[in-house]
Design a protein around this motif. Structure first.
Motif, PDB file in Angstrom:
ATOM      1  N   ILE B  23       0.906  -1.264  -0.026  1.00 56.86           N
ATOM      2  CA  ILE B  23      -0.072  -0.067  -0.035  1.00 56.86           C
ATOM      3  C   ILE B  23       0.759   1.215  -0.090  1.00 56.86           C
ATOM      4  O   ILE B  23       1.939   1.268   0.601  1.00 56.86           O
ATOM      5  CB  ILE B  23      -0.869  -0.038   1.051  1.00 56.86           C
ATOM      6  CG1 ILE B  23      -1.428  -1.532   1.561  1.00 56.86           C
ATOM      7  CG2 ILE B  23      -1.809   1.074   1.033  1.00 56.86           C
ATOM      8  CD1 ILE B  23      -2.329  -1.657   2.897  1.00 56.86           C
ATOM      9  N   GLN B  24       0.548   2.285  -0.656  1.00 57.91           N
ATOM     10  CA  GLN B  24       1.067   3.599  -0.828  1.00 57.91           C
ATOM     11  C   GLN B  24       0.439   4.555  -0.118  1.00 57.91           C
ATOM     12  O   GLN B  24      -0.820   4.571   0.012  1.00 57.91           O
ATOM     13  CB  GLN B  24       1.499   3.876  -2.406  1.00 57.91           C
ATOM     14  CG  GLN B  24       2.044   2.664  -2.945  1.00 57.91           C
ATOM     15  CD  GLN B  24       3.577   2.747  -2.617  1.00 57.91           C
ATOM     16  OE1 GLN B  24       4.346   3.793  -2.162  1.00 57.91           O
ATOM     17  NE2 GLN B  24       4.079   1.524  -3.163  1.00 57.91           N
ATOM     18  N   ILE B  25       1.108   5.805   0.185  1.00 58.29           N
ATOM     19  CA  ILE B  25       0.285   6.863   0.991  1.00 58.29           C
ATOM     20  C   ILE B  25       0.334   7.795  -0.300  1.00 58.29           C
ATOM     21  O   ILE B  25       1.672   8.322  -0.722  1.00 58.29           O
ATOM     22  CB  ILE B  25       0.804   7.432   2.235  1.00 58.29           C
ATOM     23  CG1 ILE B  25       0.570   6.249   3.214  1.00 58.29           C
ATOM     24  CG2 ILE B  25       0.269   8.521   2.494  1.00 58.29           C
ATOM     25  CD1 ILE B  25       1.037   6.427   4.617  1.00 58.29           C
ATOM     26  N   MET B  32      -4.137   6.825   2.370  1.00 57.09           N
ATOM     27  CA  MET B  32      -3.951   5.483   1.408  1.00 57.09           C
ATOM     28  C   MET B  32      -4.456   5.568   0.262  1.00 57.09           C
ATOM     29  O   MET B  32      -5.530   6.011  -0.111  1.00 57.09           O
ATOM     30  CB  MET B  32      -4.458   4.284   2.284  1.00 57.09           C
ATOM     31  CG  MET B  32      -3.346   3.931   3.287  1.00 57.09           C
ATOM     32  SD  MET B  32      -4.365   2.275   4.058  1.00 57.09           S
ATOM     33  CE  MET B  32      -4.983   3.011   5.597  1.00 57.09           C
ATOM     34  N   SER B 127      -7.076  -4.508   9.511  1.00 57.62           N
ATOM     35  CA  SER B 127      -5.659  -4.934   9.116  1.00 57.62           C
ATOM     36  C   SER B 127      -4.963  -3.772   8.437  1.00 57.62           C
ATOM     37  O   SER B 127      -3.997  -4.174   8.108  1.00 57.62           O
ATOM     38  CB  SER B 127      -6.090  -6.132   7.972  1.00 57.62           C
ATOM     39  OG  SER B 127      -6.727  -6.991   8.656  1.00 57.62           O
ATOM     40  N   ASP B 128      -5.703  -2.605   8.138  1.00 61.15           N
ATOM     41  CA  ASP B 128      -4.804  -1.728   7.352  1.00 61.15           C
ATOM     42  C   ASP B 128      -4.460  -0.547   8.211  1.00 61.15           C
ATOM     43  O   ASP B 128      -3.305  -0.193   8.114  1.00 61.15           O
ATOM     44  CB  ASP B 128      -5.494  -1.320   5.968  1.00 61.15           C
ATOM     45  CG  ASP B 128      -6.888  -1.016   6.257  1.00 61.15           C
ATOM     46  OD1 ASP B 128      -7.458  -0.856   7.298  1.00 61.15           O
ATOM     47  OD2 ASP B 128      -7.415  -0.236   5.344  1.00 61.15           O
ATOM     48  N   TYR B 130      -5.261   0.168  11.534  1.00 62.97           N
ATOM     49  CA  TYR B 130      -4.836  -0.082  13.086  1.00 62.97           C
ATOM     50  C   TYR B 130      -4.968   0.769  14.169  1.00 62.97           C
ATOM     51  O   TYR B 130      -4.370   0.568  15.010  1.00 62.97           O
ATOM     52  CB  TYR B 130      -3.308  -0.533  12.930  1.00 62.97           C
ATOM     53  CG  TYR B 130      -2.920  -1.896  12.368  1.00 62.97           C
ATOM     54  CD1 TYR B 130      -3.039  -2.822  13.173  1.00 62.97           C
ATOM     55  CD2 TYR B 130      -2.460  -2.027  11.081  1.00 62.97           C
ATOM     56  CE1 TYR B 130      -2.663  -4.200  12.659  1.00 62.97           C
ATOM     57  CE2 TYR B 130      -2.076  -3.331  10.584  1.00 62.97           C
ATOM     58  CZ  TYR B 130      -2.179  -4.256  11.381  1.00 62.97           C
ATOM     59  OH  TYR B 130      -1.803  -5.611  10.893  1.00 62.97           O
ATOM     60  N   THR B 131      -5.818   1.856  14.194  1.00 58.09           N
ATOM     61  CA  THR B 131      -5.943   2.665  15.031  1.00 58.09           C
ATOM     62  C   THR B 131      -6.490   1.814  16.404  1.00 58.09           C
ATOM     63  O   THR B 131      -6.163   2.301  17.592  1.00 58.09           O
ATOM     64  CB  THR B 131      -6.579   3.978  14.889  1.00 58.09           C
ATOM     65  OG1 THR B 131      -7.935   3.535  14.912  1.00 58.09           O
ATOM     66  CG2 THR B 131      -6.224   4.567  13.613  1.00 58.09           C
ATOM     67  N   LYS B 229      -5.277  15.389  12.245  1.00 58.56           N
ATOM     68  CA  LYS B 229      -4.623  16.067  11.035  1.00 58.56           C
ATOM     69  C   LYS B 229      -3.484  15.420  10.877  1.00 58.56           C
ATOM     70  O   LYS B 229      -2.504  15.561  11.661  1.00 58.56           O
ATOM     71  CB  LYS B 229      -4.721  17.491  11.143  1.00 58.56           C
ATOM     72  CG  LYS B 229      -5.955  18.119  11.564  1.00 58.56           C
ATOM     73  CD  LYS B 229      -7.209  18.330  10.449  1.00 58.56           C
ATOM     74  CE  LYS B 229      -8.197  18.807  10.956  1.00 58.56           C
ATOM     75  NZ  LYS B 229      -9.518  18.720  10.051  1.00 58.56           N
ATOM     76  N   VAL B 230      -3.087  14.718   9.661  1.00 57.35           N
ATOM     77  CA  VAL B 230      -1.896  14.433   9.176  1.00 57.35           C
ATOM     78  C   VAL B 230      -1.044  15.681   8.759  1.00 57.35           C
ATOM     79  O   VAL B 230      -1.646  16.275   7.872  1.00 57.35           O
ATOM     80  CB  VAL B 230      -2.124  13.574   8.305  1.00 57.35           C
ATOM     81  CG1 VAL B 230      -0.415  12.975   7.871  1.00 57.35           C
ATOM     82  CG2 VAL B 230      -2.657  12.060   8.501  1.00 57.35           C
ATOM     83  N   LEU B 231       0.004  16.198   9.247  1.00 58.49           N
ATOM     84  CA  LEU B 231       0.873  17.260   8.972  1.00 58.49           C
ATOM     85  C   LEU B 231       1.742  16.965   7.888  1.00 58.49           C
ATOM     86  O   LEU B 231       1.985  17.618   6.916  1.00 58.49           O
ATOM     87  CB  LEU B 231       1.537  17.839  10.243  1.00 58.49           C
ATOM     88  CG  LEU B 231       0.778  18.110  11.479  1.00 58.49           C
ATOM     89  CD1 LEU B 231       1.437  18.651  12.526  1.00 58.49           C
ATOM     90  CD2 LEU B 231      -0.290  19.605  10.966  1.00 58.49           C
ATOM     91  N   THR B 232       2.554  15.914   7.920  1.00 53.03           N
ATOM     92  CA  THR B 232       3.590  15.478   7.186  1.00 53.03           C
ATOM     93  C   THR B 232       3.668  13.839   6.686  1.00 53.03           C
ATOM     94  O   THR B 232       3.259  13.262   8.026  1.00 53.03           O
ATOM     95  CB  THR B 232       4.869  15.985   7.682  1.00 53.03           C
ATOM     96  OG1 THR B 232       5.150  15.382   8.591  1.00 53.03           O
ATOM     97  CG2 THR B 232       5.087  17.229   7.588  1.00 53.03           C
ATOM     98  N   VAL B 233       3.828  13.540   5.568  1.00 55.15           N
ATOM     99  CA  VAL B 233       4.032  12.114   5.443  1.00 55.15           C
ATOM    100  C   VAL B 233       5.549  11.646   5.084  1.00 55.15           C
ATOM    101  O   VAL B 233       6.105  12.525   4.179  1.00 55.15           O
ATOM    102  CB  VAL B 233       3.185  11.583   4.166  1.00 55.15           C
ATOM    103  CG1 VAL B 233       3.370  10.172   3.837  1.00 55.15           C
ATOM    104  CG2 VAL B 233       1.631  11.719   4.573  1.00 55.15           C
ATOM    105  N   GLY B 234       6.369  10.976   5.876  1.00 55.71           N
ATOM    106  CA  GLY B 234       7.619  10.738   5.199  1.00 55.71           C
ATOM    107  C   GLY B 234       7.965   9.125   5.219  1.00 55.71           C
ATOM    108  O   GLY B 234       7.002   8.509   5.642  1.00 55.71           O
ATOM    109  N   ARG B 235       9.257   9.178   5.040  1.00 55.77           N
ATOM    110  CA  ARG B 235       9.836   7.753   5.469  1.00 55.77           C
ATOM    111  C   ARG B 235      10.734   7.743   6.614  1.00 55.77           C
ATOM    112  O   ARG B 235      11.481   8.739   6.775  1.00 55.77           O
ATOM    113  CB  ARG B 235      10.499   7.340   4.252  1.00 55.77           C
ATOM    114  CG  ARG B 235       9.686   7.167   2.834  1.00 55.77           C
ATOM    115  CD  ARG B 235       9.032   5.911   2.695  1.00 55.77           C
ATOM    116  NE  ARG B 235       8.413   5.774   1.382  1.00 55.77           N
ATOM    117  CZ  ARG B 235       7.686   4.522   1.198  1.00 55.77           C
ATOM    118  NH1 ARG B 235       7.750   3.574   1.887  1.00 55.77           N
ATOM    119  NH2 ARG B 235       7.296   4.318  -0.102  1.00 55.77           N
TER     120      ARG B 235
END
Lengths: 322, 265
Positions: B23-25, B32, B127-128, B130-131, B229-235
């Motif tokens: 899965i990608q974000i 997702m 399963s995806d 998970y909260t 709220k998601v502020l940033t998406v990173g690795r």
């Protein structure tokens, strides 16, 4: 004025949990740390909390919090939060912590952040670091709104730090409303386990689908015993009922950070990696050279677990004798 | 013949990307990527459906499955109906997209309030994402006690009893109906739908609700209603690459040498 950070005190196996002390150490670094401790706890509980940075402990020893699950704690927490308005409340990702935080987040209509690995306050605004999709991504998130923020923290997210304070204690009254007494615990069963507990073990030998059956976990037991470690497993092995759920490592199981993690017959699904990637040294044995576990392994051996592990066991015995 | 202990059960389910899919974000929406990804009934939710079916097969009653999602949720709904669920409710509205856990719980609660129920059964977590928050929030919104982390479930008369997973073993926990139960992954092995079940599922009722049907607006659901709220998406920082060797008959010894070098033995 320092930000007011609360920790929801978690008692596991009759002791203040390590997760509680980890969160408290972080809370004390972020602002003024206070703990809410509900239900029976050890006599020295306040002393222990005080020694890890708690400036105040809201306390009730009433057994209702132990005998009636979740609902009395939610009621008391809601009352206390309304009266004192902490900036953030930290909860352990334990069974009890998760239940109370989830219910409270609906009752207060504030939501909650889960699985948080780190957090910071920037001008009072919460920023939480959260692994997503099994740790293949890492997000920063916040909660909108002016009220108290509820945060469920991953185990081992923070180090415990001794931080001597002299905590004051405020007794809080337990709720008596019959509506919060609906869930009764009628029996508690403890399954005794031999050897070190998974979470506390410095060495973990873990098995997955590649072991092909429950009887073969015996060689992992032998290897773990030689290394003074514990045995863990993947969800696939637990789902197949080869080993009990208590051994499950991964996103739905335990998070571990041992000095040495030996993965046997484990492909390395992201859900499993999420629970063990923080291990200091990782050794992996798997027949499939493409298995993702090799991407996180310090040493990977492409080979048959049933040849490599017995040889390793013999070698360790030889060197011990030697 | 109706029995005195029959139970009407609502099961909350969702569809998730097939477990074989990576899965990608999407960095733009910070969500997702679900489009063009093969979906299935969440294997965790299938266990909730299975547990509900076992209860009603034993003591009578109905199993209604509630699923929130777009058109691709149909595959999960059909899957649950093919297993044997009586009817399904599909919460389908673009306004629901982007809801956080609390928004999802509010939508589910609004739909479930329209049903007579004795039990709500959910997976402990999906399963995806998970909260694991939705069931506890849902119980609070419905005003029913949450019986969580069940490794077994029985209902006698008006009392539900579970074995609840604990840190050191398990607890036996009871409450009067109605209750919400979350089931752990080890509780059962879900059945595969039979051909008869799959054919029969096509005739079963799927009711659709929009956000308006549920009485919910942008302050509660969707992206606008999300507290989270998601502020940033990173690795995350990658681990430095290690060594991979092929076992040529000395693999065990080589591991021992490696461990000795690091003073781990």
């Amino acid at each position: 004025m320092a930000d007011l950070i609360w920790v929801y005190g978690d008692v596991v196996d009759g002791k203040i949990s390590r997760a509680t002390l980890e969160m408290l150490s972080k809370a004390a670094a972020l602002g003024r740390a206070e703990v809410v401790l509900l239900g029976p706890a050890p006599d020295d509980a306040v002393h222990t909390l005080s020694a890890h940075g708690a400036s105040k402990v809201y306390r009730s020893k009433d057994p209702v919090y132990r005998e009636c699950l979740t609902l009395p704690a939610v009621e008391t927490m809601a009352t206390l939060i309304a009266a004192h308005r902490p900036r953030v409340v930290l909860f352990a990702s334990s069974y009890g912590g998760r239940d109370v935080a989830a219910a409270l987040s609906a009752k207060l209509d504030c939501g909650a952040l889960t699985d948080v690995g780190d957090l910071a306050l920037r001008d009072g605004a919460l920023e939480a670091t959260i692994p997503a999709l099994g740790g293949s991504y890492q997000n920063t998130s916040t909660l909108s709104g002016q009220g108290t923020k509820l945060v469920l923290v991953r185990p081992k997210a923070f180090e415990t730090k001794p931080n001597e304070k002299s905590a004051t204690v405020e007794e809080v009254p337990p709720p008596r409303d019959a509506a919060v007494l609906k869930i009764r615990v009628t029996e508690r069963m403890t399954v005794t386990r031999e050897g070190p507990q998974l979470e506390d073990s410095r060495v973990i030998v873990s098995g997955g689908r590649g072991l092909k059956g429950p009887e073969r976990f015996a060689i992992l037991q032998e290897l773990a015993a030689l290394l003074g470690g514990a045995v863990g497993a993947t969800r696939a092995a637990v789902d197949a009922a080869w080993v009990p759920y208590a051994l499950q490592i991964g996103q739905t199981g335990k998070t571990v950070k041992p000095d040495l993690y030996i993965a046997c017959g484990i492909s390395g699904a992201i859900q499993h990696l999420a629970g063990m990637k923080g291990s200091k040294t990782i050794v992996a044995i798997n027949t499939d050279p493409e298995a993702p576990i090799f991407q996180v392994a310090d040493l990977g051996v492409v080979g048959d677990v049933f040849k490599v592990v017995p040889q390793l066991i013999e070698e360790l015995k030889k060197r011990k004798r030697g | 013949m109706a029995r005195h202990d029959e139970v009407n059960i609502v099961v909350c389910a969702k569809v998730v990307p097939l477990s074989s899919v990576t899965i990608q974000i999407d960095p733009a929406t910070k969500r997702m990527v679900r489009k063009d990804v093969s979906q299935e009934l969440d294997p965790q939710a299938a266990k909730a459906v299975e547990e509900a079916l076992r209860l009603t097969e034993k003591q009578g009653g109905s199993v209604t499955v509630v699923v929130m999602g777009g058109d691709d949720a149909t595959i999960g709904i059909r899957g649950a109906l093919a297993m044997g669920a009586t009817a399904a409710i599909h919460l389908s509205d673009p306004a629901l997209a982007g809801s956080d856990a609390l928004g999802t719980a509010k939508a589910l609660a609004a739909a479930i309030r329209k049903e007579p129920f004795d039990l709500v059964i959910c997976a402990t977590e999906s399963s995806d994402s998970y909260t694991g928050l939705v069931p506890g929030q849902l119980a609070q919104l419905l005003g029913v006690p949450p019986l969580t982390f069940a490794t077994s479930l029985t209902v006698e008369g008006r009392t539900a009893t579970i074995k609840r997973q604990s840190e050191g073993g398990y607890d036996v926990v009871t409450s009067e109906l109605p209750v919400l139960v979350t089931v752990t992954t080890g509780i059962n092995e879900p059945r595969y739908p039979t051909l008869k079940g799959i054919m029969g599922a096509k005739k079963k009722e799927i009711r659709k609700y929009t956000a308006a049907d549920l009485g919910l607006g942008p302050a509660e659901i969707g992206e606008s209603g999300a507290r989270e709220k998601v502020l940033t998406v990173g690795r995350p920082p990658a681990r430095p690459a290690g060594t991979v060797i092929k076992d040529e008959g000395q693999g065990g010894k080589q591991i021992a040498d490696f461990l000795a070098n690091l003073k781990l033995i």
